[in-house]
Design a protein around this motif. Sequence first.
Motif, PDB file in Angstrom:
ATOM      1  N   ASP A  10     -14.370  -7.957   1.527  1.00 49.80           N
ATOM      2  CA  ASP A  10     -15.757  -8.563   2.103  1.00 49.80           C
ATOM      3  C   ASP A  10     -15.841  -7.974   3.534  1.00 49.80           C
ATOM      4  N   LYS A  11     -15.231  -6.756   3.766  1.00 54.13           N
ATOM      5  CA  LYS A  11     -15.609  -6.208   4.870  1.00 54.13           C
ATOM      6  C   LYS A  11     -15.720  -4.489   4.615  1.00 54.13           C
ATOM      7  N   VAL A  12     -16.984  -3.951   4.993  1.00 53.24           N
ATOM      8  CA  VAL A  12     -17.146  -2.613   4.615  1.00 53.24           C
ATOM      9  C   VAL A  12     -17.997  -2.113   5.846  1.00 53.24           C
ATOM     10  N   TRP A  13     -17.703  -0.810   5.987  1.00 53.25           N
ATOM     11  CA  TRP A  13     -18.463  -0.040   7.121  1.00 53.25           C
ATOM     12  C   TRP A  13     -19.294   1.167   6.379  1.00 53.25           C
ATOM     13  N   THR A  14     -20.512   1.020   6.519  1.00 51.74           N
ATOM     14  CA  THR A  14     -21.366   2.300   5.927  1.00 51.74           C
ATOM     15  C   THR A  14     -21.915   3.032   7.197  1.00 51.74           C
ATOM     16  N   ASP A  52     -11.518   3.463   0.091  1.00 51.39           N
ATOM     17  CA  ASP A  52     -11.170   1.831  -0.237  1.00 51.39           C
ATOM     18  C   ASP A  52      -9.674   1.511   0.401  1.00 51.39           C
ATOM     19  N   LEU A  53      -9.631   1.312   1.444  1.00 52.51           N
ATOM     20  CA  LEU A  53      -8.364   0.920   2.259  1.00 52.51           C
ATOM     21  C   LEU A  53      -7.420  -0.080   1.392  1.00 52.51           C
ATOM     22  N   ASP A  54      -7.996  -0.835   0.546  1.00 51.87           N
ATOM     23  CA  ASP A  54      -7.330  -1.669  -0.405  1.00 51.87           C
ATOM     24  C   ASP A  54      -6.481  -1.207  -1.407  1.00 51.87           C
ATOM     25  N   ARG A  55      -7.036   0.205  -1.481  1.00 53.75           N
ATOM     26  CA  ARG A  55      -6.011   0.820  -2.494  1.00 53.75           C
ATOM     27  C   ARG A  55      -4.771   1.437  -2.154  1.00 53.75           C
ATOM     28  N   ALA A  62      -2.037  -1.038   7.025  1.00 54.94           N
ATOM     29  CA  ALA A  62      -1.571  -1.511   8.253  1.00 54.94           C
ATOM     30  C   ALA A  62      -1.890  -0.203   9.273  1.00 54.94           C
ATOM     31  N   THR A  63      -1.199   0.753   9.022  1.00 50.08           N
ATOM     32  CA  THR A  63      -1.213   1.839  10.164  1.00 50.08           C
ATOM     33  C   THR A  63      -2.733   2.371  10.208  1.00 50.08           C
ATOM     34  N   VAL A  64      -3.435   2.545   8.937  1.00 48.24           N
ATOM     35  CA  VAL A  64      -4.793   2.955   9.212  1.00 48.24           C
ATOM     36  C   VAL A  64      -5.645   1.856   9.863  1.00 48.24           C
ATOM     37  N   LEU A  65      -5.503   0.723   9.782  1.00 48.60           N
ATOM     38  CA  LEU A  65      -6.281  -0.396  10.504  1.00 48.60           C
ATOM     39  C   LEU A  65      -5.855  -0.261  11.986  1.00 48.60           C
ATOM     40  N   ARG A  66      -4.529  -0.303  12.070  1.00 47.16           N
ATOM     41  CA  ARG A  66      -4.084  -0.014  13.797  1.00 47.16           C
ATOM     42  C   ARG A  66      -4.974   1.259  14.172  1.00 47.16           C
ATOM     43  N   ALA A 101     -11.699  -3.545  12.014  1.00 45.71           N
ATOM     44  CA  ALA A 101     -10.217  -3.440  11.707  1.00 45.71           C
ATOM     45  C   ALA A 101      -9.461  -4.364  12.628  1.00 45.71           C
ATOM     46  N   ARG A 102      -9.753  -4.789  13.844  1.00 50.81           N
ATOM     47  CA  ARG A 102      -9.242  -5.634  14.814  1.00 50.81           C
ATOM     48  C   ARG A 102      -9.190  -6.912  13.966  1.00 50.81           C
ATOM     49  N   GLU A 103     -10.313  -7.426  13.254  1.00 50.08           N
ATOM     50  CA  GLU A 103     -10.214  -8.597  12.670  1.00 50.08           C
ATOM     51  C   GLU A 103      -9.368  -8.588  11.559  1.00 50.08           C
ATOM     52  N   LEU A 104      -8.896  -7.522  10.976  1.00 51.10           N
ATOM     53  CA  LEU A 104      -7.877  -7.573   9.797  1.00 51.10           C
ATOM     54  C   LEU A 104      -6.758  -7.190  10.110  1.00 51.10           C
ATOM     55  N   SER A 105      -6.161  -6.780  11.299  1.00 51.65           N
ATOM     56  CA  SER A 105      -4.902  -6.437  11.687  1.00 51.65           C
ATOM     57  C   SER A 105      -4.151  -7.640  12.010  1.00 51.65           C
TER      58      SER A 105
END
Length: 107
Positions: A10-14, A52-55, A62-66, A101-105
């Motif tokens: 539910d969170k995408v960045w375009t 797609d980070l979920d893949r 977690a590293t990418v989000l950080r 990314a902060r919201e998902l970390s």
Amino acid sequence: MAGTIGLSPDKVWTSAGWLFDWTVRFIAREVDDPRLTAAVDEILRENLGLLDLDRLPVTLRATVLRKLRDDLVPTATATLPDTVPERQEVLNYLGGLAQLARELSDP
């Protein structure tokens, strides 16, 4: 052409294609993982426009989000040329990705 980074279902960045390319290159440089580097190379080579980070495996995600959360905006501020049109708006837009990314970390 635009590019999209899917951070979660539910969170995408375009963004504009050039900014997407810059951002996924940043991710590949900052995260030392051959699988991720190969995936980014394919995305850029084939002009796929989607990461797609979920893949990704959980620890790699977690590293990418950080990196997006902590290092994206400072790196962009330091490296994007002053000649980039509407540079401050671009930095603010990247700040939006950092916020997602902060919201998902994990704290």
